[in-house]
Scaffold this motif. Structure first.
Motif, short mmCIF file in Angstrom:
data_model
loop_
_atom_site.label_atom_id
_atom_site.label_comp_id
_atom_site.label_asym_id
_atom_site.label_seq_id
_atom_site.Cartn_x
_atom_site.Cartn_y
_atom_site.Cartn_z
N GLN A 151 0.82 -1.21 0.00
CA GLN A 151 0.00 0.00 0.00
C GLN A 151 0.86 1.26 0.00
OE1 GLN A 151 -3.73 0.28 2.47
NE2 GLN A 151 -2.45 1.66 3.64
N THR A 158 0.51 7.85 4.81
CA THR A 158 -0.66 8.21 5.63
C THR A 158 -1.88 8.53 4.77
OG1 THR A 158 0.69 9.06 7.43
CG2 THR A 158 -1.51 9.99 7.21
N LEU A 160 -4.00 8.04 2.22
CA LEU A 160 -4.28 6.98 1.23
C LEU A 160 -4.99 7.51 0.00
CD1 LEU A 160 -5.31 4.05 3.56
CD2 LEU A 160 -3.11 4.60 2.57
N ARG A 161 -5.77 8.58 0.20
CA ARG A 161 -6.52 9.08 -0.96
C ARG A 161 -5.60 9.63 -2.04
NH1 ARG A 161 -11.32 12.54 1.41
NH2 ARG A 161 -10.27 12.43 3.41
N LYS A 285 -15.01 2.35 3.98
CA LYS A 285 -13.66 1.99 4.45
C LYS A 285 -13.45 0.48 4.62
CE LYS A 285 -12.88 6.35 4.56
NZ LYS A 285 -12.27 6.99 3.41
N TYR A 288 -10.12 -1.00 4.03
CA TYR A 288 -9.05 -0.83 5.01
C TYR A 288 -9.06 -1.95 6.07
CZ TYR A 288 -8.84 4.13 3.38
OH TYR A 288 -8.72 5.28 2.65
N MET A 291 -5.86 -3.49 7.70
CA MET A 291 -5.15 -2.62 8.65
C MET A 291 -5.81 -2.70 10.03
SD MET A 291 -4.23 0.79 6.51
CE MET A 291 -5.67 0.91 5.48
N ARG A 295 -4.06 -3.77 13.51
CA ARG A 295 -4.10 -2.85 14.67
C ARG A 295 -4.69 -3.56 15.89
NH1 ARG A 295 -6.53 1.71 10.89
NH2 ARG A 295 -4.62 2.20 9.75
N GLU A 434 1.17 0.71 10.26
CA GLU A 434 -0.28 0.61 10.46
C GLU A 434 -0.89 1.94 10.89
OE1 GLU A 434 -1.83 -1.51 9.17
OE2 GLU A 434 -0.52 -3.25 9.09
N GLY A 435 -0.33 3.03 10.39
CA GLY A 435 -0.88 4.34 10.68
C GLY A 435 -0.04 5.06 11.70
N GLN A 443 -7.92 10.14 14.25
CA GLN A 443 -9.09 9.35 13.84
C GLN A 443 -10.00 9.13 15.03
OE1 GLN A 443 -10.05 7.90 10.70
NE2 GLN A 443 -8.69 9.52 10.04
N ARG A 446 -11.92 12.35 15.88
CA ARG A 446 -13.14 12.60 15.10
C ARG A 446 -14.34 11.93 15.76
NH1 ARG A 446 -11.93 13.18 8.98
NH2 ARG A 446 -14.14 12.77 8.72
N LYS A 450 -17.72 13.67 17.53
CA LYS A 450 -19.10 13.28 17.18
C LYS A 450 -19.89 12.93 18.44
CE LYS A 450 -18.98 11.34 12.58
NZ LYS A 450 -19.06 10.11 11.84
C1 LIG Z 1 -1.85 -13.45 12.14
C2 LIG Z 1 -2.27 -12.20 12.79
C3 LIG Z 1 -1.11 -11.40 13.20
C4 LIG Z 1 -1.49 -10.00 13.34
C5 LIG Z 1 -0.30 -9.11 13.41
C6 LIG Z 1 0.08 -8.84 14.76
C7 LIG Z 1 0.98 -8.00 15.06
C8 LIG Z 1 1.77 -7.27 14.04
C9 LIG Z 1 3.09 -7.85 13.95
C10 LIG Z 1 3.97 -7.55 13.08
C11 LIG Z 1 3.70 -6.57 12.06
C12 LIG Z 1 4.81 -6.56 11.14
C13 LIG Z 1 4.89 -5.68 10.24
C14 LIG Z 1 3.93 -4.56 10.10
C15 LIG Z 1 3.41 -4.45 8.74
C16 LIG Z 1 2.93 -3.10 8.49
C17 LIG Z 1 2.08 -2.90 7.53
C18 LIG Z 1 1.60 -1.55 7.19
O1 LIG Z 1 2.01 -0.56 7.72
S1 LIG Z 1 0.41 -1.51 5.97
C19 LIG Z 1 0.12 0.18 5.67
C20 LIG Z 1 -0.63 0.83 6.79
N1 LIG Z 1 -1.02 2.15 6.43
C21 LIG Z 1 -1.78 2.88 7.17
O2 LIG Z 1 -2.17 2.51 8.25
C22 LIG Z 1 -2.21 4.20 6.56
C23 LIG Z 1 -2.84 5.10 7.57
N2 LIG Z 1 -3.84 5.92 6.92
C24 LIG Z 1 -5.16 5.62 6.99
O3 LIG Z 1 -5.56 4.61 7.58
C25 LIG Z 1 -6.09 6.58 6.32
O4 LIG Z 1 -5.61 7.19 5.25
C26 LIG Z 1 -6.66 7.60 7.28
C27 LIG Z 1 -5.59 8.35 8.04
C28 LIG Z 1 -7.56 6.83 8.26
C29 LIG Z 1 -7.49 8.63 6.51
O5 LIG Z 1 -8.25 7.97 5.58
P1 LIG Z 1 -9.27 8.75 4.65
O6 LIG Z 1 -9.73 7.77 3.66
O7 LIG Z 1 -8.63 9.99 4.14
O8 LIG Z 1 -10.41 9.04 5.64
P2 LIG Z 1 -10.85 10.33 6.46
O9 LIG Z 1 -9.83 10.75 7.43
O10 LIG Z 1 -11.35 11.38 5.52
O11 LIG Z 1 -12.07 9.73 7.22
C30 LIG Z 1 -13.30 9.47 6.58
C31 LIG Z 1 -14.12 8.59 7.49
O12 LIG Z 1 -13.65 7.26 7.41
C32 LIG Z 1 -13.37 6.76 8.69
N3 LIG Z 1 -12.32 5.74 8.60
C33 LIG Z 1 -11.03 5.89 8.22
N4 LIG Z 1 -10.40 4.70 8.28
C34 LIG Z 1 -11.31 3.80 8.67
C35 LIG Z 1 -11.26 2.39 8.93
N5 LIG Z 1 -10.13 1.69 8.79
N6 LIG Z 1 -12.39 1.80 9.32
C36 LIG Z 1 -13.53 2.49 9.50
N7 LIG Z 1 -13.66 3.83 9.28
C37 LIG Z 1 -12.56 4.46 8.88
C38 LIG Z 1 -12.94 7.98 9.45
O13 LIG Z 1 -12.98 7.77 10.83
C39 LIG Z 1 -13.96 8.97 8.95
O14 LIG Z 1 -15.18 8.73 9.61
P3 LIG Z 1 -16.17 9.93 9.90
O15 LIG Z 1 -16.36 10.66 8.64
O16 LIG Z 1 -15.51 10.77 10.94
O17 LIG Z 1 -17.39 9.24 10.41
#
Ligand SMILES: CCCCC/C=C\C/C=C\C/C=C\CC/C=C/C(=O)SCCNC(=O)CCNC(=O)[C@H](O)C(C)(C)COP(=O)(O)OP(=O)(O)OC[C@H]1O[C@@H](n2cnc3c(N)ncnc32)[C@H](O)[C@@H]1OP(=O)(O)O
Ligand SMILES: Cc1cc2nc3c(=O)[nH]c(=O)nc-3n(C[C@H](O)[C@H](O)[C@H](O)COP(=O)(O)OP(=O)(O)OC[C@H]3O[C@@H](n4cnc5c(N)ncnc54)[C@H](O)[C@@H]3O)c2cc1C
Length: 654
Positions: A151, A158, A160-161, A285, A288, A291, A295, A434-435, A443, A446, A450
């Motif tokens: 991604q 950060t 994504l759009r 979403k 997503y 992610m 998390r 993961e953000g 997030q 917000r 609300k």
């Molecule tokens: C086998 C199981 C094992 C599990 C693993 C356990 C542990 C981990 C161990 C090791 C890990 C090892 C390596 C790690 C690997 C790492 C991978 C990564 O990093 S992958 C890439 C991750 N990237 C991100 O996280 C990017 C962060 N950015 C975002 O998530 C979005 O862009 C952001 C900041 C949320 C903004 O998105 P956007 O589309 O612009 O939305 P808005 O801010 O405008 O919000 C609009 C509304 O949408 C809601 N929203 C946003 N995200 C979500 C979601 N995920 N789910 C639900 N809703 C969501 C947001 O709250 C807004 O809502 P309202 O309008 O306020 O109601």
């Protein structure tokens, strides 16, 4: 407690640790059952025993002595060896069992299939339709293919759009054309993408008839399944060494007019029909979901990293003698110093609090998943808010705790013999992946705003934000007397979180009323908003800890957890050394509290944290095994420094 009940007591251990273990007031196995849950605690013991019996699964030499190539190879060797035994050792459908096995055998530095299990499979489970699952998911579970989640880009992670990778639908050929049009659009960071994976779920901005439809997920074959050579129209490689996680090949990826079939877009929710008609997902979403899955699992993972660091430093603090409290007596164990206790014990309490919060976030994720399968999207926003806050607060505080644990080991803590450097490097990576933490706090912000709006409209929010509707019962923390019981602490905590949330909301309102755009007003308030999010999350962790302790049946275990809860609530509330009383209570159980995490020496990879406490002789062995000690005089010394010194000497004689 009679000593025989302490499962950690063994013949031949360092007497300093045996003395500590004899003081335990509870059975460490029973506390382990609470920390992990009794099923996982039992399975971890069985897994550790199974690994002991298979020498090919053991480290060939300590990881810090390996080059990056050796680390990558060692992880690959172990994954391959594990593949022959894994189904005899764990239930593969149980994430936490499998994760424990991986951590014990391969360790925390990464491995070629991390992302395959952490994100590739969950993304397929959450976003592929039934036919696509039959095509890819079953093969992925059988490990016929290895995938990752691609991604993040060089220029955007950060936001994504604004991802620049495009997937343009070609109606004539019923294909998507994937492109990385700029340098900044190169995929950058995906774990295991550089060398190990042959497939990736690539997140790209979907374009149909010149209309931009936002980020969607596409299945892309990266490498030939037989030769493992890179597929045409693809450029791929490793991004180089990192602060930690160097057994993992995080990668870059460039896509140049790569054509993939229409059905390679994951279509459980959003759909593109043959004629290019686009069907929106039921919740914007849902794309997503992988992610949110990670998390929700990161909380227990970071509790465990903190536990690794604290068990190393607590045991070592009972071995290390330095200085006097009474000059007429012997040098004391450094754990006797009040400052050492204040440095470590609040973090021990947090490790328990985080583990309980993590179990809860995984449970909530499973509930949301089942409800989504039944067509209900209502729980998505609550879970997103909860996991965003927990992910940010726990990774940050765990990092702080690990660093305190390192400092508590003095100079030896800085040697990789302690393994603290790697634990810290891996722990703090969670603040970013993961953000980014401050972004995730927003997030949650917000969601809180609300909730405030609904309170102001006379509604009563439910769940984790219900407390925002309660009238402020107290005005100052000065009223909070620790002996009034935990409910009083929680009320004080709620009061502080509520006050901060309303303060941030009012400030936001003020800026909006002043004529600023919504975005500008928001930006002006983000420091206040993030404070509110932090307090709200710490309140959740505290409440969850409190409720969890009430459920404990074994009285001795409950008592020690209450001591930790008391310390936690006071520490969180007053934030500084207000807990001398609690520290005194915890001191006799310090080693047994960390023994209850049942971390094996193999899993720890730390000379300082050895269960038997034989630290110094093993530090000396460790030093002797350094590559640099294999030659009395290093070839590089002969080449550079020796001639320099000889030359200097010659010059001075002239
Ligand atoms: C086998 C199981 C094992 C599990 C693993 C356990 C542990 C981990 C161990 C090791 C890990 C090892 C390596 C790690 C690997 C790492 C991978 C990564 O990093 S992958 C890439 C991750 N990237 C991100 O996280 C990017 C962060 N950015 C975002 O998530 C979005 O862009 C952001 C900041 C949320 C903004 O998105 P956007 O589309 O612009 O939305 P808005 O801010 O405008 O919000 C609009 C509304 O949408 C809601 N929203 C946003 N995200 C979500 C979601 N995920 N789910 C639900 N809703 C969501 C947001 O709250 C807004 O809502 P309202 O309008 O306020 O109601
Ligand atoms: C070990 C590791 C493994 C990773 N694995 C993967 C993987 O497998 N797959 C994958 O796709 N990605 C992966 N990533 C990438 C990771 O997800 C991103 O680095 C992360 O999401 C942060 O994005 P960024 O790098 O763009 O940070 P930026 O967004 O550039 O952050 C820089 C600074 O800007 C601030 N900032 C940015 N936006 C805002 C805003 N709106 N408001 C306020 N402040 C803001 C941040 O708070 C931060 O202080 C990995 C990263 C690491 C470190």
């Amino acid at each position: 407690m009679s000593a025989h009940l302490n499962a950690a007591l063994r013949e031949g251990d360092n007497p300093e640790l045996t003395e500590e273990r004899r003081k335990a007031t509870f059975d460490t196995r029973k506390l382990a059952d609470e920390f992990f849950g009794s099923h996982l605690a039992r399975r971890r013991r069985e897994i550790a025993k199974a690994i002991d019996a298979i020498p090919e699964l053991h480290d060939t030499k300590p990881l810090p002595f390996m080059t990056r190539e050796e680390k990558v190879e060692e992880a690959a060797r172990k994954v391959f060896t594990l593949s022959k035994h894994i189904t005899d050792i764990v239930d593969l459908s149980n994430n936490r069992e499998t994760q424990s096995l991986n951590e014990m055998v391969i360790g925390i530095e990464g491995m070629p299939i991390s992302l395959h299990f952490a994100m590739f499979i969950p993304a397929l489970q959450g976003q592929a339709d039934d036919e696509q699952k039959r095509e890819w998911l079953d093969r992925a579970i059988r490990m016929e293919i290895i995938g990752t989640y691609a991604q993040t880009e060089l220029g955007h992670g950060t936001n994504l759009r604004m991802l620049e990778t495009t997937a343009t639908y070609d109606k004539q050929n019923k294909e998507f054309i994937l492109n990385s049009p700029t340098l900044t659009s190169l995929k950058w960071w995906p774990g295991n993408m550089g060398k190990s994976c042959n497939y990736a779920i690539v997140v790209a901005n979907l374009i149909i008839d010149d209309k931009l439809l936002g980020p969607h997920s596409f299945m892309v074959q990266l490498r030939d399944e037989n030769s493992h050579e890179t597929m045409p129209n693809i450029q791929i490689g490793d991004i180089g060494p990192k602060m930690a996680y160097n057994s993992s090949d995080n990668g870059f990826l460039k896509l140049s007019n790569l054509r993939i079939p229409r059905r390679n877009m994951l279509m459980k929710h959003a759909k593109v029909q043959e004629d290019g008609t686009y069907k929106k997902p039921p919740h914007e979403k849902l794309a997503y979901s992988a992610m949110v899955h990670v998390r929700s699992h990161m909380i227990t993972q970071h509790a465990m990293l903190l536990a690794y660091a604290l068990s190393i430093s607590t045991r070592y603090s009972c071995i290390r003698r330095q200085g006097y409290i009474d000059p007429k007596k012997d040098e004391v164990k450094v754990i006797e110093y009040q400052t050492q206790q204040h440095r470590l014990f609040p973090h021990i309490a947090r490790a328990y609090a985080f583990a309980f919060a993590g179990t809860e976030s995984i449970r909530k994720f499973e509930i949301m998943k089942r409800s989504l399968e039944a067509g209900n999207i209502e729980l998505i926003a609550d879970l997103h808010a909860l996991t965003s806050g927990l992910k940010a607060v726990v990774t940050y505080l765990a990092g702080q705790g690990i660093e305190q644990a390192r400092q508590a080991c003095g100079g030896h803590g800085y040697s990789m013999a302690s393994y603290m450097g790697e634990i810290y490097g891996v722990g703090i990576a969670g603040c970013t992946y993961e953000g980014e933490n401050l972004v995730m706090m927003q997030q949650l912000g917000r969601y809180l705003i609300k909730a405030v709006k609904s309170v102001k409209e006379g509604k009563k929010p439910t769940g984790y934000v219900a407390y925002l509707a309660h009238a402020g019962q107290r005005h100052s923390l000065i009223d909070c007397r620790p002996n009034e019981g935990y409910a009083e602490h929680i009320r004080a905590f709620e009061h502080i979180a509520r006050r901060q949330t309303f303060r941030a909301a009012e400030r936001l309102q003020k800026y909006e009323n002043s004529g600023l755009s919504t975005e500008q007003a928001w930006n002006n308030c983000t420091v206040e908003l993030n404070r509110a999010s932090r307090l709200h999350t710490r309140l959740f962790i505290a409440c969850n800890f409190y409720e969890r302790v009430l459920d404990v049946e074994d009285m001795a275990v409950r008592e020690v957890l209450e001591d930790l809860l008391h310390l936690h609530l006071n520490y969180e509330l007053i934030d500084i050394a207000s807990y001398a009383l609690e520290a005194k209570k915890i001191r006799p159980n310090a080693v047994s509290l960390v023994d209850s995490w049942e971390i094996t020496d193999r899993e720890h990879r730390s000379v300082l944290g050895r269960r038997d406490g034989h630290v110094y002789e093993n530090l000396f062995k460790w030093a002797k095994s350094s590559d640099l000690n294999q030659n009395d005089v290093l070839p590089s010394h002969k080449k550079h420094l020796l001639p320099m010194m000889l030359n200097a000497r010659k010059q001075s004689k002239l």
